[in-house]
Design an enzyme around this catalytic site. Structure first.
Site, PDB file in Angstrom:
ATOM      1  N   TYR A 175      34.515  28.892  42.087  1.00 31.72           N
ATOM      2  CA  TYR A 175      33.156  29.219  41.634  1.00 31.72           C
ATOM      3  C   TYR A 175      32.180  28.147  42.117  1.00 31.72           C
ATOM      4  O   TYR A 175      31.140  28.449  42.703  1.00 31.72           O
ATOM      5  CB  TYR A 175      33.159  29.310  40.109  1.00 31.72           C
ATOM      6  CG  TYR A 175      31.855  29.731  39.487  1.00 31.72           C
ATOM      7  CD1 TYR A 175      31.318  30.993  39.717  1.00 31.72           C
ATOM      8  CD2 TYR A 175      31.169  28.876  38.624  1.00 31.72           C
ATOM      9  CE1 TYR A 175      30.133  31.391  39.112  1.00 31.72           C
ATOM     10  CE2 TYR A 175      29.986  29.263  38.012  1.00 31.72           C
ATOM     11  CZ  TYR A 175      29.475  30.522  38.264  1.00 31.72           C
ATOM     12  OH  TYR A 175      28.296  30.910  37.665  1.00 31.72           O
TER      13      TYR A 175
ATOM     14  N   GLY B 204      20.331  38.671  54.090  1.00 31.34           N
ATOM     15  CA  GLY B 204      19.997  39.510  55.245  1.00 31.34           C
ATOM     16  C   GLY B 204      19.059  40.640  54.837  1.00 31.34           C
ATOM     17  O   GLY B 204      18.090  40.963  55.544  1.00 31.34           O
TER      18      GLY B 204
ATOM     19  N   ASN C  87      29.395  46.197  40.911  1.00 29.79           N
ATOM     20  CA  ASN C  87      30.662  46.898  41.166  1.00 29.79           C
ATOM     21  C   ASN C  87      31.493  47.004  39.888  1.00 29.79           C
ATOM     22  O   ASN C  87      32.612  47.509  39.908  1.00 29.79           O
ATOM     23  CB  ASN C  87      31.476  46.224  42.279  1.00 29.79           C
ATOM     24  CG  ASN C  87      31.953  44.838  41.885  1.00 29.79           C
ATOM     25  OD1 ASN C  87      31.562  44.306  40.857  1.00 29.79           O
ATOM     26  ND2 ASN C  87      32.801  44.261  42.719  1.00 29.79           N
TER      27      ASN C  87
ATOM     28  N   GLY D  86      25.647  43.032  34.382  1.00 33.79           N
ATOM     29  CA  GLY D  86      26.256  41.880  33.703  1.00 33.79           C
ATOM     30  C   GLY D  86      25.357  41.366  32.589  1.00 33.79           C
ATOM     31  O   GLY D  86      24.315  41.958  32.283  1.00 33.79           O
TER      32      GLY D  86
END
Ligand code: UDP
Length: 308
Positions: free
Chosen positions: A144, A101, A32, A10
């Site tokens: 958002y 995680g 992605n 991005g």
């Protein structure tokens, strides 16, 4: 050191990849490609760099050490998150959970790309980090804003419960090369319109304000924060505030454009004011923006000129 950048293809993620490589780090760029593009990273020719196409709302499997995680994956322009409301909520919620995680498992330093949007349509100005915000959870921007608010809570919880070395950057409006021309945000839209001699579409009466930071300044602030011992949120942005109308006039001046201004309806819940209080970043990180808006816009306009 080895860094993972989610949303690495991005606008901000790709600049972050460049910066980390320039410091000698290895970079795993994960995206992605729903709003990012391989064009943003196609210039990188470095054996320390790898790209993995993956949706970070799914389990993330990376072999070997990871020292830094920059969680920058998310649709980030109003028209993108209006078009992708559920994916925006998922990447802010589930994606933040997965990346935290991973940070816990790898004992990596972690930074969440949060946003000035968590302040919503603020009732105080400038906004400092102790302001709780004024957000409409069921308005069009809620997907958002609330995803990022949830992401901040999750990040702090991992810091408190699991002792993960987390950081939260609240990013204010940022601009520079590689913003998608059609992402609907004011900077690429006005530059595109001005360079093509089309009318500049000012929403509302143009009295709403924003404060624009050049991308290279922002990236340096983010790196300072992830390498610091500050775990509470920090605003990073340029405190120079201007109205959208002033911004439109500045773009027309810098492009020598013959364009005129036309008015369009103000989108629902469009914040009336936005200006960061950066006292915390200045005091604790010794960071403040260095590039003036004119200088940054000239570089940005040059970049777009070659592509239009
Ligand atoms: N805006 C505008 N014309 C456009 C696009 C945006 O007047 O063609 C305004 C928008 O209403 C907002 C400001 O510019 O007040 C910044 O919008 P942007 O989409 O860049 O991001 P935001 O700061 O609202 O998240």
């Amino acid at each position: 050191m080895r860094a993972l950048v989610t949303g690495g293809a991005g606008f901000l993620g790709s600049h972050l990849c460049d910066y980390l490589l320039s410091l000698g780090h290895k970079v795993i760029c994960m995206d992605n490609l729903i709003t990012g593009t391989l064009d943003n990273i196609s210039h990188i020719n470095d054996e320390k760099f790898i790209f993995i196409k993956h949706n970070v709302t799914e389990y993330i499997d990376i072999a070997g050490d990871v020292d830094f995680i920059f969680h920058f994956a998310s649709p980030a322009s109003p028209i993108d998150y209006l078009r992708l409301p559920i994916q925006t909520l998922k990447v802010g919620g589930l994606g933040t959970h997965k990346t935290l995680g991973l940070a816990e498992a790898k004992r990596a330093a972690y930074i969440l790309a949060s946003t000035s949007e968590i302040y919503g349509d603020p009732l105080v100005s400038p906004q400092n980090e102790s302001y709780w915000g004024n957000v409409n959870p069921v308005g069009p921007r809620g997907v958002y804003d609330e995803a990022k608010r949830f992401a901040e809570s999750m990040t702090i919880a991992y810091f408190k419960e699991h002792g993960v070395n987390t950081h939260i950057v609240r990013i204010f409006n940022t601009f520079g090369p590689r913003m998608r021309l059609n992402d609907g945000r004011v900077v690429p839209t006005f530059i595109y319109q001005a360079l093509r001699g089309e009318d500049l579409t000012v929403f509302g009466d143009g009295s709403q304000t924003r404060s624009f930071c050049y991308v290279s300044d922002l990236i340096k602030g983010i790196y300072k924060l992830i390498t610091s011992d500050i775990h509470t949120p920090v605003n990073i942005g340029n405190p120079l505030e201007m109205t959208v109308m002033e911004f439109a006039n500045l773009i027309m001046k810098l492009t020598n454009s013959p364009s005129k201004i036309i008015y369009r309806p103000l989108p629902t819940d469009d914040p009336k004011k936005r200006r960061p209080d950066i006292t915390k970043a200045k005091t604790l990180l010794n960071w403040e923006p260095k590039i003036s808006i004119e200088e940054g816009l000239k570089a940005t306009i040059d970049w777009y000129r070659k592509r239009i």
